[in-house]
Write a protein that holds these residues in place. Structure first.
Motif, PDB file in Angstrom:
ATOM      1  N   ILE A  27       2.847  14.454  -0.463  1.00  0.00           N
ATOM      2  CA  ILE A  27       3.631  14.577   0.765  1.00  0.00           C
ATOM      3  C   ILE A  27       3.732  13.253   1.531  1.00  0.00           C
ATOM      4  CG2 ILE A  27       3.306  17.041   1.055  1.00  0.00           C
ATOM      5  CD1 ILE A  27       1.424  14.720   3.298  1.00  0.00           C
ATOM      6  N   PHE A  28       3.065  12.213   1.058  1.00  0.00           N
ATOM      7  CA  PHE A  28       3.197  10.914   1.726  1.00  0.00           C
ATOM      8  C   PHE A  28       4.658  10.490   1.791  1.00  0.00           C
ATOM      9  CE2 PHE A  28       3.536   9.453  -2.606  1.00  0.00           C
ATOM     10  CZ  PHE A  28       4.321   8.309  -2.533  1.00  0.00           C
ATOM     11  N   LEU A  29       5.414  10.775   0.717  1.00  0.00           N
ATOM     12  CA  LEU A  29       6.812  10.341   0.681  1.00  0.00           C
ATOM     13  C   LEU A  29       7.638  11.129   1.689  1.00  0.00           C
ATOM     14  CD1 LEU A  29       8.717   8.375  -0.673  1.00  0.00           C
ATOM     15  CD2 LEU A  29       9.186  10.098  -2.438  1.00  0.00           C
ATOM     16  N   GLU A  31       6.552  12.259   4.500  1.00  0.00           N
ATOM     17  CA  GLU A  31       6.205  11.758   5.828  1.00  0.00           C
ATOM     18  C   GLU A  31       6.890  10.423   6.126  1.00  0.00           C
ATOM     19  OE1 GLU A  31       4.525  13.352   8.208  1.00  0.00           O
ATOM     20  OE2 GLU A  31       4.555  15.042   6.819  1.00  0.00           O
ATOM     21  N   LEU A  32       6.878   9.532   5.141  1.00  0.00           N
ATOM     22  CA  LEU A  32       7.470   8.213   5.364  1.00  0.00           C
ATOM     23  C   LEU A  32       8.986   8.303   5.512  1.00  0.00           C
ATOM     24  CD1 LEU A  32       5.381   5.959   2.939  1.00  0.00           C
ATOM     25  CD2 LEU A  32       5.049   6.359   5.385  1.00  0.00           C
ATOM     26  N   VAL A  33       9.621   9.122   4.678  1.00  0.00           N
ATOM     27  CA  VAL A  33      11.071   9.270   4.780  1.00  0.00           C
ATOM     28  C   VAL A  33      11.433   9.978   6.094  1.00  0.00           C
ATOM     29  CG1 VAL A  33      13.122  10.305   3.751  1.00  0.00           C
ATOM     30  CG2 VAL A  33      11.419   9.226   2.277  1.00  0.00           C
ATOM     31  N   SER A  34      10.620  10.960   6.486  1.00  0.00           N
ATOM     32  CA  SER A  34      10.879  11.648   7.756  1.00  0.00           C
ATOM     33  C   SER A  34      10.772  10.691   8.927  1.00  0.00           C
ATOM     34  CB  SER A  34       9.889  12.807   7.938  1.00  0.00           C
ATOM     35  OG  SER A  34      10.079  13.789   6.942  1.00  0.00           O
ATOM     36  N   ASN A  35       9.788   9.804   8.888  1.00  0.00           N
ATOM     37  CA  ASN A  35       9.656   8.799   9.948  1.00  0.00           C
ATOM     38  C   ASN A  35      10.891   7.900   9.999  1.00  0.00           C
ATOM     39  OD1 ASN A  35       7.155   9.763  10.615  1.00  0.00           O
ATOM     40  ND2 ASN A  35       6.003   8.143   9.592  1.00  0.00           N
ATOM     41  N   ALA A  36      11.388   7.546   8.815  1.00  0.00           N
ATOM     42  CA  ALA A  36      12.578   6.695   8.747  1.00  0.00           C
ATOM     43  C   ALA A  36      13.793   7.423   9.312  1.00  0.00           C
ATOM     44  CB  ALA A  36      12.829   6.272   7.296  1.00  0.00           C
ATOM     45  N   VAL A  37      13.891   8.722   9.032  1.00  0.00           N
ATOM     46  CA  VAL A  37      14.983   9.523   9.588  1.00  0.00           C
ATOM     47  C   VAL A  37      14.875   9.556  11.111  1.00  0.00           C
ATOM     48  CG1 VAL A  37      15.896  11.865   9.797  1.00  0.00           C
ATOM     49  CG2 VAL A  37      15.353  10.946   7.538  1.00  0.00           C
ATOM     50  N   ASP A  38      13.661   9.765  11.619  1.00  0.00           N
ATOM     51  CA  ASP A  38      13.464   9.789  13.072  1.00  0.00           C
ATOM     52  C   ASP A  38      13.912   8.479  13.706  1.00  0.00           C
ATOM     53  OD1 ASP A  38      12.476  12.322  12.988  1.00  0.00           O
ATOM     54  OD2 ASP A  38      10.365  11.740  13.048  1.00  0.00           O
ATOM     55  N   ALA A  39      13.535   7.379  13.054  1.00  0.00           N
ATOM     56  CA  ALA A  39      13.912   6.064  13.593  1.00  0.00           C
ATOM     57  C   ALA A  39      15.425   5.890  13.615  1.00  0.00           C
ATOM     58  CB  ALA A  39      13.258   4.957  12.758  1.00  0.00           C
ATOM     59  N   LYS A  88       0.673   0.294  19.571  1.00  0.00           N
ATOM     60  CA  LYS A  88       0.599   1.604  20.224  1.00  0.00           C
ATOM     61  C   LYS A  88       0.658   2.755  19.229  1.00  0.00           C
ATOM     62  CE  LYS A  88       2.955   4.417  23.722  1.00  0.00           C
ATOM     63  NZ  LYS A  88       4.072   4.478  24.694  1.00  0.00           N
ATOM     64  N   TYR A  89       1.583   2.687  18.277  1.00  0.00           N
ATOM     65  CA  TYR A  89       1.832   3.837  17.419  1.00  0.00           C
ATOM     66  C   TYR A  89       1.083   3.801  16.088  1.00  0.00           C
ATOM     67  CZ  TYR A  89       5.640   4.686  20.695  1.00  0.00           C
ATOM     68  OH  TYR A  89       6.361   4.912  21.832  1.00  0.00           O
ATOM     69  N   ILE A  90       0.679   2.628  15.662  1.00  0.00           N
ATOM     70  CA  ILE A  90       0.029   2.512  14.354  1.00  0.00           C
ATOM     71  C   ILE A  90      -1.472   2.230  14.488  1.00  0.00           C
ATOM     72  CG2 ILE A  90      -0.016   1.257  12.159  1.00  0.00           C
ATOM     73  CD1 ILE A  90       2.483   2.928  12.512  1.00  0.00           C
ATOM     74  N   ASN A  91      -1.822   1.332  15.387  1.00  0.00           N
ATOM     75  CA  ASN A  91      -3.214   0.865  15.440  1.00  0.00           C
ATOM     76  C   ASN A  91      -4.138   1.757  16.254  1.00  0.00           C
ATOM     77  OD1 ASN A  91      -2.389  -1.273  13.910  1.00  0.00           O
ATOM     78  ND2 ASN A  91      -2.257  -2.715  15.621  1.00  0.00           N
ATOM     79  N   GLY A 118      -0.700  12.485  14.078  1.00  0.00           N
ATOM     80  CA  GLY A 118      -0.493  11.048  14.020  1.00  0.00           C
ATOM     81  C   GLY A 118      -0.842  10.473  12.672  1.00  0.00           C
ATOM     82  N   LEU A 119      -0.960  11.334  11.675  1.00  0.00           N
ATOM     83  CA  LEU A 119      -1.384  10.878  10.356  1.00  0.00           C
ATOM     84  C   LEU A 119      -0.219  10.667   9.398  1.00  0.00           C
ATOM     85  CD1 LEU A 119      -4.553  13.031   9.653  1.00  0.00           C
ATOM     86  CD2 LEU A 119      -4.449  10.590  10.044  1.00  0.00           C
ATOM     87  N   GLY A 120       1.007  10.944   9.841  1.00  0.00           N
ATOM     88  CA  GLY A 120       2.137  10.837   8.933  1.00  0.00           C
ATOM     89  C   GLY A 120       2.194   9.511   8.208  1.00  0.00           C
TER      90      GLY A 120
END
Length: 603
Positions: A27-29, A31-39, A88-91, A118-120
């Motif tokens: 499911i890592f993929l 999450e990463l693609v979903s984050n890209a869609v959100d952006a 803020k969002y990663i670290n 926050g683990l996506g």
């Protein structure tokens, strides 16, 4: 270059991610693609409000594999991030502690949970030992390059990237090399991202449909498009019978399409066919905590951002939004069935063989559905005439009311095997229902509980005049002593402590011997067998009643027979004939019966 430590309350975040969530590592993929869609979606929003005044360009997400470098990269041209936003969002990750975290969430659905803590982004460390972020914000700020090698230490520095957006570069570990294979990544994108609202490009091809059917207005969709969409979800399946388009935005947000497949073979064979999406991102086909059990026989798609995916099963069932969603779907399904019934009853009856199991399942298992199903739930007799329960009760009431003023419904679950019993009922002008479905035992019990003035018996459950006892007194053709002698003779002939022998002065055209099983016990055994508990009842042994009709001509003949051996043979033959009618004569007993019958024919 800035160096630092990721702000967490434990040093063990990465071992937790890799070990605890490993079973769902694919499911890592998602999450990463979903984050890209959100952006990307956020950039559209900012453009619409005027906060972003630049050119949007062609908004697209790309997934790229570099086998030589052993990297998998997810690229977007969305809002991007500044170094401060990375901080803020990663670290900064707020955790209470590794031990407490594992204990608290060990029973949860990790795939659903990960994006809600926050683990996506950090799910990437399940498959990579090094992750890079190269990003350039839509704001006037330097591009940034963040690197982390699977520990709490990271580095961040400026980068010369000029195009807006973000690249997430995963350095895939050797043990996860499968995610460098095109077919594996293609499969994951098809599974999780096939309906995302932003184009996803892989190997120079767009792999998703950004406007799936459930996002459109029903008025804009043709019947053929509904069928084509169903076929795309379930290739090689039979066409659906009909469908329901869900669309509600208050008090919760829910869209989707639920299809009614042909359901004939039993309530379990087609489960887990409803796909759950969250803003067009595939989540799971396990929707048993969101929809009632009987609705899991349906196929299709549910999309809702209001279903909490990060909580336990018990909390999910208690969640107010989930309860409202469940109630809404149940109501919509019931309304659709009522509409079909009201619009064209004949066409509805023709579909009943394919939807009857579903309706009965819903009726016996869901109180809210049962409150509505009486208006469209059908039963039919052996002549294939269909009725609502209310209609049928009114139909048979004049003839099939017993001495207690209860309406008696007769049914068969095997019209061929119980043919002679059905004929006996017809000779009295009684009607017989066909109830041969896998859930009909439960449905019959439901009908009896619902209708206190109704009794339901299987047509072979007793002599017909005892099933519908109208208190019509008959005199016996035998004396009391003859009846007692006959009873004792049959007790000896049956020779089974689980079998009870009784005598009754019935009509002369009723059978001489009828073997019956108590209605309640038989139903309970059949239900137990269906639920995999038949062995328990088998160990107890079946109880039967042997009913002797003392007004049958054979009763008098047997009572007056003086030859003891002939009497014994007649008793055995009569009992075996009755057993044969109930499919109780097997093995050695059947072989002996056949031999005895051949000998009688030779005399």
């Amino acid at each position: 270059m800035q160096k630092g430590t990721i702000s967490v309350h434990t040093e063990n975040i990465f071992p937790i991610i890799k070990k605890f969530l490993y079973s769902d590592h694919e499911i890592f993929l998602r999450e990463l693609v979903s984050n890209a869609v959100d952006a990307t979606q956020k950039l559209k929003t900012l453009s619409g409000t005027g906060e972003f005044k630049g050119e949007l360009g062609e908004l697209k997400i790309k997934v790229v594999i570099d086998k030589d470098a052993k990297t998998l990269t997810v690229k977007d041209n969305g809002i991007g991030m500044t170094a401060e936003e990375i901080e803020k969002y990663i670290n900064q990750i707020a955790f209470s502690g590794a031990e407490e975290f594992v204990e608290k969430y060990k029973d949860k659905d990790a795939a659903a949970m990960i994006g809600h803590f926050g683990l996506g982004f950090y799910s990437s460390f399940m498959v990579a030992d090094k992750v890079e972020i190269i990003t350039n914000s839509f704001k006037d700020a330097p591009a940034a390059h963040w690197v982390c090698e699977g520990s709490t230490e990271f580095s961040i520095e400026e980068h010369d990237r000029t195009e807006r957006g973000t690249d997430i570069i995963l350095h895939i570990t050797d043990e996860n090399a499968e995610f460098l294979e095109n077919h594996r990544v293609q499969g994951l994108l098809q599974k999780y991202c096939r309906f995302l609202p932003v184009e996803i490009e892989f190997e120079d091809k767009v792999i998703n449909n950004t406007q799936p059917l459930w996002t459109k207005k029903p008025a804009d969709i043709t019947e053929e498009e509904y069928k084509e969409f169903y076929n795309s979800l379930y290739p090689f399946s039979e066409p659906p019978l009909f469908w329901i388009h869900l669309n509600v935005d208050y008090p919760f947000n829910l869209t989707g399409i639920l299809y009614f497949p042909k359901v004939k073979d039993g309530p379990d064979f087609q489960r887990n066919k409803i796909q759950l999406y969250n803003k067009q991102v595939f989540v799971t086909e396990e929707v048993k905590d969101i929809v009632p059990e009987f609705l899991m026989l349906l196929h299709g798609v549910i999309d809702s951002p209001d279903i909490p995916l990060n909580v336990s099963r018990s909390a999910l069932q208690a969640d107010s939004n989930v309860k409202k969603i469940t109630g809404y779907i149940t109501r919509k399904v019931a309304d659709k069935l009522q509409e079909l019934y009201n619009t064209d009853r004949k066409a509805y009856e023709e579909k009943w063989d394919n939807i009857g199991l579903f309706v009965k399942f819903g009726t016996v298992s869901d109180e809210k559905f049962a409150e509505k199903s009486g208006g469209f739930s059908l039963i039919h007799n052996i002549d294939k005439q269909y009725f609502t329960v209310e209609e049928y009760i009114e139909k048979v009431k004049p003839l099939q009311t017993n001495k207690e003023n209860k309406v008696v419904l007769l049914y068969t679950n095997n019209a061929d095997r119980q043919y002679s019993f059905i004929e006996a009922a017809k000779n009295r002008s009684y009607d017989v229902l066909l109830m041969d479905g896998p859930l009909d035992n439960h449905f019959i019990s439901y009908l009896e509980n619902k209708n206190q003035d109704v009794r339901i018996f299987r047509v072979d459950g007793d002599a017909i005049d005892k099933l519908i006892d109208k208190d019509e007194k008959r005199e016996s053709a035998l004396t009391e002593n003859q009846q007692n002698s006959l009873k004792e003779l049959f007790i000896t002939g049956v020779n089974n402590n689980n079998w009870t022998v009784t005598t009754e002065p019935l009509s002369t055209d009723d059978r001489f011997i009828t073997i019956t099983q108590p209605e309640f016990e038989r139903r309970m055994k059949e239900m137990a067998t269906m639920n995999g508990m038949g062995a328990m009842y088998a160990a107890m042994g079946d109880r039967y009643t042997v009913l002797i009709n003392t007004n049958h001509p054979l009763a008098a003949r047997l009572a007056n027979e003086e030859d003891a051996d002939k009497k014994t043979g007649m008793v055995k033959q009569a009992v075996d004939l009755a057993k044969l009618q109930q499919s109780l004569l097997t093995g050695e007993e059947l072989a002996s019966f056949i031999k005895r019958s051949e000998e009688l024919l030779g005399k």
